[in-house]
Design a protein around this motif. Structure first.
Motif, PDB file in Angstrom:
ATOM      1  N   ASP A 453      31.943  22.731 -24.922  1.00 17.78           N
ATOM      2  CA  ASP A 453      32.345  24.136 -24.920  1.00 17.78           C
ATOM      3  C   ASP A 453      33.851  24.208 -24.900  1.00 17.78           C
ATOM      4  OD1 ASP A 453      30.032  25.404 -24.757  1.00 17.78           O
ATOM      5  OD2 ASP A 453      30.327  26.223 -22.753  1.00 17.78           O
ATOM      6  N   LYS A 454      34.371  25.358 -25.157  1.00 22.33           N
ATOM      7  CA  LYS A 454      35.808  25.519 -24.960  1.00 22.33           C
ATOM      8  C   LYS A 454      36.059  25.980 -23.518  1.00 22.33           C
ATOM      9  CE  LYS A 454      37.866  29.187 -26.630  1.00 22.33           C
ATOM     10  NZ  LYS A 454      38.303  29.845 -25.406  1.00 22.33           N
ATOM     11  N   THR A 455      35.370  27.083 -23.198  1.00 22.25           N
ATOM     12  CA  THR A 455      35.652  27.713 -21.913  1.00 22.25           C
ATOM     13  C   THR A 455      35.195  26.845 -20.743  1.00 22.25           C
ATOM     14  OG1 THR A 455      35.176  29.715 -23.097  1.00 22.25           O
ATOM     15  CG2 THR A 455      35.435  29.915 -20.727  1.00 22.25           C
ATOM     16  N   GLU A 525      34.621  38.481 -17.418  1.00 22.67           N
ATOM     17  CA  GLU A 525      34.365  39.728 -16.694  1.00 22.67           C
ATOM     18  C   GLU A 525      35.384  39.923 -15.574  1.00 22.67           C
ATOM     19  OE1 GLU A 525      32.182  42.081 -17.128  1.00 22.67           O
ATOM     20  OE2 GLU A 525      30.895  41.268 -18.691  1.00 22.67           O
ATOM     21  N   PHE A 554      25.445  40.830 -21.468  1.00 23.19           N
ATOM     22  CA  PHE A 554      26.075  39.998 -22.490  1.00 23.19           C
ATOM     23  C   PHE A 554      25.206  38.775 -22.778  1.00 23.19           C
ATOM     24  CE2 PHE A 554      28.623  36.266 -23.516  1.00 23.19           C
ATOM     25  CZ  PHE A 554      29.146  36.688 -24.713  1.00 23.19           C
ATOM     26  N   SER A 556      25.330  35.292 -25.387  1.00 24.78           N
ATOM     27  CA  SER A 556      26.149  34.541 -26.325  1.00 24.78           C
ATOM     28  C   SER A 556      25.707  34.767 -27.768  1.00 24.78           C
ATOM     29  CB  SER A 556      26.077  33.060 -25.981  1.00 24.78           C
ATOM     30  OG  SER A 556      27.348  32.513 -26.073  1.00 24.78           O
ATOM     31  N   LYS A 559      26.870  38.385 -28.568  1.00 30.01           N
ATOM     32  CA  LYS A 559      28.318  38.494 -28.367  1.00 30.01           C
ATOM     33  C   LYS A 559      28.776  39.897 -27.985  1.00 30.01           C
ATOM     34  CE  LYS A 559      29.564  34.479 -30.916  1.00 30.01           C
ATOM     35  NZ  LYS A 559      28.837  33.689 -29.912  1.00 30.01           N
ATOM     36  N   LYS A 577      31.121  46.451 -25.329  1.00 36.38           N
ATOM     37  CA  LYS A 577      32.270  45.545 -25.352  1.00 36.38           C
ATOM     38  C   LYS A 577      31.801  44.192 -25.861  1.00 36.38           C
ATOM     39  CE  LYS A 577      32.428  43.329 -20.866  1.00 36.38           C
ATOM     40  NZ  LYS A 577      31.503  43.825 -19.854  1.00 36.38           N
ATOM     41  N   GLY A 578      32.666  43.484 -26.538  1.00 39.44           N
ATOM     42  CA  GLY A 578      32.267  42.185 -27.060  1.00 39.44           C
ATOM     43  C   GLY A 578      33.272  41.643 -28.043  1.00 39.44           C
ATOM     44  N   ALA A 579      32.818  40.636 -28.777  1.00 37.38           N
ATOM     45  CA  ALA A 579      33.712  40.008 -29.753  1.00 37.38           C
ATOM     46  C   ALA A 579      34.130  41.056 -30.783  1.00 37.38           C
ATOM     47  CB  ALA A 579      32.985  38.858 -30.429  1.00 37.38           C
ATOM     48  N   ARG A 621      41.505  34.813 -26.255  1.00 39.45           N
ATOM     49  CA  ARG A 621      40.155  35.296 -26.531  1.00 39.45           C
ATOM     50  C   ARG A 621      40.224  36.809 -26.671  1.00 39.45           C
ATOM     51  NH1 ARG A 621      34.790  34.104 -23.111  1.00 39.45           N
ATOM     52  NH2 ARG A 621      34.728  32.602 -24.771  1.00 39.45           N
ATOM     53  N   SER A 622      39.680  37.328 -27.768  1.00 43.21           N
ATOM     54  CA  SER A 622      39.768  38.778 -27.967  1.00 43.21           C
ATOM     55  C   SER A 622      38.475  39.459 -27.564  1.00 43.21           C
ATOM     56  CB  SER A 622      40.027  39.106 -29.428  1.00 43.21           C
ATOM     57  OG  SER A 622      41.101  38.370 -29.891  1.00 43.21           O
ATOM     58  N   LEU A 623      38.640  40.663 -27.078  1.00 45.54           N
ATOM     59  CA  LEU A 623      37.498  41.448 -26.642  1.00 45.54           C
ATOM     60  C   LEU A 623      37.755  42.891 -27.054  1.00 45.54           C
ATOM     61  CD1 LEU A 623      35.187  40.324 -24.783  1.00 45.54           C
ATOM     62  CD2 LEU A 623      36.193  41.707 -23.011  1.00 45.54           C
ATOM     63  N   THR A 679      32.304  26.582 -29.897  1.00 38.94           N
ATOM     64  CA  THR A 679      32.695  27.714 -29.052  1.00 38.94           C
ATOM     65  C   THR A 679      32.228  29.044 -29.611  1.00 38.94           C
ATOM     66  OG1 THR A 679      34.588  28.967 -28.229  1.00 38.94           O
ATOM     67  CG2 THR A 679      34.972  27.647 -30.175  1.00 38.94           C
ATOM     68  N   GLY A 680      32.075  30.000 -28.726  1.00 39.04           N
ATOM     69  CA  GLY A 680      31.666  31.338 -29.136  1.00 39.04           C
ATOM     70  C   GLY A 680      32.858  32.161 -29.608  1.00 39.04           C
ATOM     71  N   ASP A 681      34.053  31.679 -29.337  1.00 40.92           N
ATOM     72  CA  ASP A 681      35.253  32.439 -29.701  1.00 40.92           C
ATOM     73  C   ASP A 681      35.522  32.416 -31.197  1.00 40.92           C
ATOM     74  OD1 ASP A 681      36.157  33.712 -27.517  1.00 40.92           O
ATOM     75  OD2 ASP A 681      37.356  32.047 -26.767  1.00 40.92           O
TER      76      ASP A 681
HETATM   77  N1  LIG Z   1      30.991  39.319 -20.574  1.00 44.56           N
HETATM   78  C1  LIG Z   1      31.265  39.579 -21.845  1.00 44.56           C
HETATM   79  N2  LIG Z   1      31.044  40.804 -22.326  1.00 44.56           N
HETATM   80  C2  LIG Z   1      31.289  41.074 -23.607  1.00 44.56           C
HETATM   81  N3  LIG Z   1      31.755  40.197 -24.481  1.00 44.56           N
HETATM   82  C3  LIG Z   1      31.989  38.957 -24.073  1.00 44.56           C
HETATM   83  C4  LIG Z   1      31.759  38.580 -22.720  1.00 44.56           C
HETATM   84  N4  LIG Z   1      32.076  37.283 -22.587  1.00 44.56           N
HETATM   85  C5  LIG Z   1      32.480  36.874 -23.795  1.00 44.56           C
HETATM   86  N5  LIG Z   1      32.432  37.863 -24.694  1.00 44.56           N
HETATM   87  C6  LIG Z   1      32.773  37.822 -26.114  1.00 44.56           C
HETATM   88  O1  LIG Z   1      31.894  36.931 -26.765  1.00 44.56           O
HETATM   89  C7  LIG Z   1      32.610  35.878 -27.390  1.00 44.56           C
HETATM   90  C8  LIG Z   1      31.877  34.592 -27.291  1.00 44.56           C
HETATM   91  O2  LIG Z   1      31.462  34.331 -26.000  1.00 44.56           O
HETATM   92  P1  LIG Z   1      30.508  33.115 -25.670  1.00 44.56           P
HETATM   93  O3  LIG Z   1      29.851  33.377 -24.388  1.00 44.56           O
HETATM   94  O4  LIG Z   1      29.660  32.802 -26.850  1.00 44.56           O
HETATM   95  O5  LIG Z   1      31.546  31.980 -25.472  1.00 44.56           O
HETATM   96  P2  LIG Z   1      31.726  31.137 -24.165  1.00 44.56           P
HETATM   97  O6  LIG Z   1      30.487  30.377 -23.890  1.00 44.56           O
HETATM   98  O7  LIG Z   1      32.263  32.001 -23.077  1.00 44.56           O
HETATM   99  O8  LIG Z   1      32.859  30.193 -24.654  1.00 44.56           O
HETATM  100  P3  LIG Z   1      32.708  28.724 -25.139  1.00 44.56           P
HETATM  101  O9  LIG Z   1      31.523  28.687 -26.016  1.00 44.56           O
HETATM  102  O10 LIG Z   1      33.982  28.461 -25.816  1.00 44.56           O
HETATM  103  O11 LIG Z   1      32.601  27.951 -23.904  1.00 44.56           O
HETATM  104  C9  LIG Z   1      33.973  35.884 -26.727  1.00 44.56           C
HETATM  105  O12 LIG Z   1      34.957  35.512 -27.603  1.00 44.56           O
HETATM  106  C10 LIG Z   1      34.166  37.318 -26.325  1.00 44.56           C
HETATM  107  O13 LIG Z   1      34.733  38.047 -27.358  1.00 44.56           O
END
Ligand SMILES: Nc1ncnc2c1ncn2[C@@H]1O[C@H](COP(=O)(O)OP(=O)(O)OP(=O)(O)O)[C@@H](O)[C@H]1O
Ligand SMILES: [Ca+2]
Length: 782
Positions: A453-455, A525, A554, A556, A559, A577-579, A621-623, A679-681
């Protein structure tokens, strides 16, 4: 030999089939000391017994549910007999006993629950409150005496003497002792007690020494194992006690405790749904029913061991420990022991081969010596006359041969490895890494690929909002001394909307911990809430004004997170809210620089996209935050709308790279391990970070999850070796990458992940590293 071992002594690091386990055991032939050798490995027959018990339990539970459902239909209207509180329960100050609670929840008897006044009634009867939870100041011992604790007893630990007794039963030792004793008796008979007394002493001393050392070793090993097992079972749960949220270890739970459950949690005890949003529960581990079950006020029963698939709610604990359905299964299952690690099995194979050679050598030695004796007797023509001396001579040959056999078989080798693994796993606990399976510790050393993962792994997981694109203006928050100074530059209505969208659409909470405010939630969050607080938003006030009627947490894969809130005057509003790439697609309006809502035209889109690109280029990371007004008649069963939103703001969240990660990546490369980041980003954020820490190289490939999904097998064969980054990935992309690496490329794959979304790939990988469980520093290695 290699092929013999591969053919017969091969098990997988994870999920070995029963046949494979059976097969190598059978090949072990006569094991000299099976009790010791297989002490920690799976007891296959017991495991099968446990499976039968488990199935019976599940069947019972299923029948109980059916019967109670059927009975309910008939007895509606027929008055149920009165419940009589047992005396000891009444004197302890409670109004309901443990078995009544167990039967209500175990058989999902809604009718009986109603007789007791529903969840509120039960709460009163167990002297708790659904609002404030248990009151700790009154003491909890009384409660524990009446209802028991949430501990599932481990198998009893053997005493040192038990190990000594087992060590005494070692076949080699017994035969050696017998030989020594016979030679002593013969020695005393021929040479007299005085000359041989010291021999007797030496024999007793050496047997005692061997027994003592073996027993001490085994005892120490079993203590280490126990410690590991205790560590392994520790999970944290969020509860309200004395009106305050806190985290407790699951075994500290007591009936009456109010537990907060959310997506991905395992239900820690049997209980009743109190309030919150309907949750979808996976009960397959308890009832073998693979369909998700909806739990709400209509069907309020939650069984321990089941998993929350979606939603969040408050639950009141009614039944704990061995009385819970899970307690009964685990108790049956725990006797199963652990699967052997591949190396242990191979080593056993080696011991087997050496043993066979030893047996052969011993036989040859005995035959050669006997041949000598016989030839000698033939020459002397005394072949038909056997004296005591000859018998003694033969006995000596036997001792020599047996010693050869005894010393060639390295019986202790597999055991020494177990000891070593137990030692390593315990050491890893000190580094906050916990092994769920012993085999993982061993496989970890053979990994050739890491999908990380990244995060939290590459980055430090401490996020903060650094940039903000709001009212068509990009602000750098690091330039402002504090965020509130920024407020003066922003139109008031827009600011209020921003603060509201942060506080209403959130999956975190502010808790009072010993008088200090603390934020609980994922780092994203937390960063958001901290930003909201810094804007001068009042969390309590915002939360109180709007009532949430629907929440989609939320995930993954999606997103985004969405909620619907009821406005104080009238109507509903949905927040999302989200990506940004996901949320912007739902928007057709935006807030302009004057704070007015205007249509989202191409100029605005271009501006927002350039802001997003700028954030991503800096590794942020953008939201995106958005909202939409809803029709008056919104009903909770309606889906949350997926269009017509107004974009409020885009946030750039910083999560700095962990110190030392660059060196770790370089060390992995030097050891021949390929590191890939999934990564999800967004791809630009991912690329910036991956480049900085050395994962993405000049000739490497960064690809988006959506592209990766579309490739066919042939293209994947060519692509996968080059892929270093997959961005905007869904949990399934990670899973498919792992599968391809394992099957097509024959790699040993380690996967890191956090949260419920990654469960699939963590399970699939040869080594799964689940990090930061419940916001702690602990990592679990599966
Ligand atoms: N709690 C949240 N509420 C809304 N959107 C979110 C939230 N957390 C993350 N995101 C959005 O979803 C995208 C992807 O998140 P995801 O959970 O897939 O990645 P992650 O697991 O946190 O990171 P990684 O995969 O790098 O470890 C983020 O770039 C962000 O824009
Ligand atoms: Ca992830």
């Amino acid at each position: 030999m290699e092929s013999y071992l591969n053919e017969n002594f091969e098990v997988k690091p994870k999920h070995s089939s029963e046949e494979a386990l059976q097969k190598w055991r059978k090949l072990c032939g006569v094991v000299k000391n099976p009790k010791r050798r297989f002490r920690f490995t799976a007891n296959i027959s017991k495991r099968q017994e446990a499976a039968v018990v488990r199935r019976m339990q599940q069947e019972k539970l299923r029948i109980a549910v059916l019967v109670s459902k059927a009975a309910l239909q008939f007895i509606q209207g027929i008055a149920e007999h009165e419940y009589i509180v047992p005396e000891e329960v009444a004197t302890a100050g409670f109004e309901i006993c443990a078995s009544e609670l167990e039967s209500i929840v175990g058989s999902r008897n809604v009718k009986r629950l109603k007789i007791h006044g529903g969840v509120e009634g039960i709460a009163k009867k167990v002297r708790s409150s659904t609002e404030n939870g248990l009151t700790v100041t009154n003491g909890l011992e009384n409660r524990e005496t009446i209802y028991g604790s949430n501990k599932i007893p481990d198998g009893e630990t053997s005493s040192f003497w038990r190990f000594a007794w087992e060590a005494l039963q070692d076949l080699t030792l017994i035969i050696d002792a017998i030989c020594a004793f016979i030679s002593l008796v013969v020695g005393i008979a021929t040479e007299g007690w005085d000359n041989r007394a010291h021999d007797a002493l030496v024999i007793v001393a050496s047997i005692s020494l061997v027994v003592f050392v073996t027993a001490a070793n085994d005892y120490w090993q079993s203590v280490k194992f126990r410690n590991w097992e205790i560590e392994k079972k520790k999970t944290l749960v969020r509860v309200t006690r004395d009106g305050f949220r806190q985290k407790l270890l699951s075994y500290e739970l007591l009936p009456g405790d109010v537990v907060h459950l959310t997506t991905g949690d395992q239900v820690p005890a049997d209980g009743i749904f109190v309030s919150g949003f309907p949750v979808s529960i996976d009960e397959s581990s308890v009832t073998e029913d693979s369909k998700p079950i909806k739990v709400d006020t209509e069907n309020p029963f939650l069984l321990s061991g089941s998993k929350v698939l979606e939603g969040s709610c408050k639950m009141m604990v009614t039944t704990v420990g061995m009385r819970t359905s899970w307690g009964k299964f685990v108790a049956a299952d725990d006797k199963g022991g652990y699967d052997e690690t591949p190396f242990q099995v191979k080593l056993n194979g080696l011991v087997e081969i050496i043993g066979k050679i030893g047996k052969y050598l011993a036989l040859v030695t005995f035959s050669v010596l006997m041949k000598g004796l016989l030839t000698h007797k033939l020459q002397e023509e005394t072949i038909w006359r056997w004296s005591g001396y000859d018998a003694l001579e033969m006995f000596k040959y036997f001792t020599i041969s047996f010693t050869i056999f005894g010393i060639t078989v390295p019986e202790g080798l597999p055991l020494a490895l177990t000891l070593n693994l137990a030692f390593s796993t315990n050491n890893m606990v000190k580094d906050n890494a916990l092994f769920r399976h012993m085999a993982a510790c061993e496989t970890l050393g053979t990994a050739t690929n890491i999908c990380t993962d990244k995060t939290g792994i590459i980055t430090s997981n401490q996020m903060s909002v650094l940039k903000l694109c709001f009212c068509m203006n990009v602000k750098d928050l690091s330039r402002h001394n504090n965020a509130s100074s920024l407020c003066s530059e922003i139109p008031d209505t827009a600011l209020r909307l921003l603060v509201q969208s942060i506080f209403v659409n959130k999956d975190s909470e502010v808790v009072n911990k010993d008088g200090k405010l603390e934020i609980w939630g994922t780092p994203t969050e937390t960063a958001l809430l901290e930003f909201g607080l810094s804007l001068g938003g009042n969390f309590q006030e915002q939360g109180g004004k709007l009532k949430l009627v629907k929440v989609e947490h939320f995930e993954s894969a999606k997103k985004k997170m969405q909620v619907v809130a009821e406005l104080p005057d009238r109507g509903f509003r949905a927040y999302c809210k989200g990506a940004p790439e996901i949320v912007l697609a739902l928007c057709d309006k935006v807030i302009n620089s004057n704070g007015n809502v205007v249509p989202l035209d191409e100029v605005f889109i271009a501006y927002l996209k350039s802001a997003i690109n700028q954030f991503a280029g800096e590794g942020l990371r953008s939201l995106c935050l958005a909202y939409t007004e809803l029709e008056d008649g919104f009903c909770t069963s309606d889906p949350i709308p997926s269009s017509g939103y107004t974009c409020i703001a885009i946030l750039g969240i910083k999560d700095s790279i962990r110190p030392g990660i660059k060196d770790s990546v370089a060390a992995c490369h030097a050891a021949g391990i390929t590191v890939r980041m999934v990564t999800g980003d967004s791809i630009d954020t991912a690329k910036a970070i991956a480049r900085e820490c050395g994962i993405l190289t000049e000739d490497g490939l960064a690809i988006e999850g959506a592209d990766f999904r579309e490739k066919n097998l042939e293209e994947l064969l060519e692509l996968i070796p080059k892929i270093q980054v997959i961005a905007q990935s869904s949990p399934l992309d990670k899973h498919s990458l792992v599968k391809h690496l394992q099957t097509t490329f024959n790699e040993v794959v380690a996967v890191t992940g956090a949260g419920a979304d990654d469960a699939l790939s963590l399970n699939e990988a040869d080594i799964g590293l689940a990090t930061r469980i419940h916001g702690t520093e602990l990592s679990i290695i599966l």
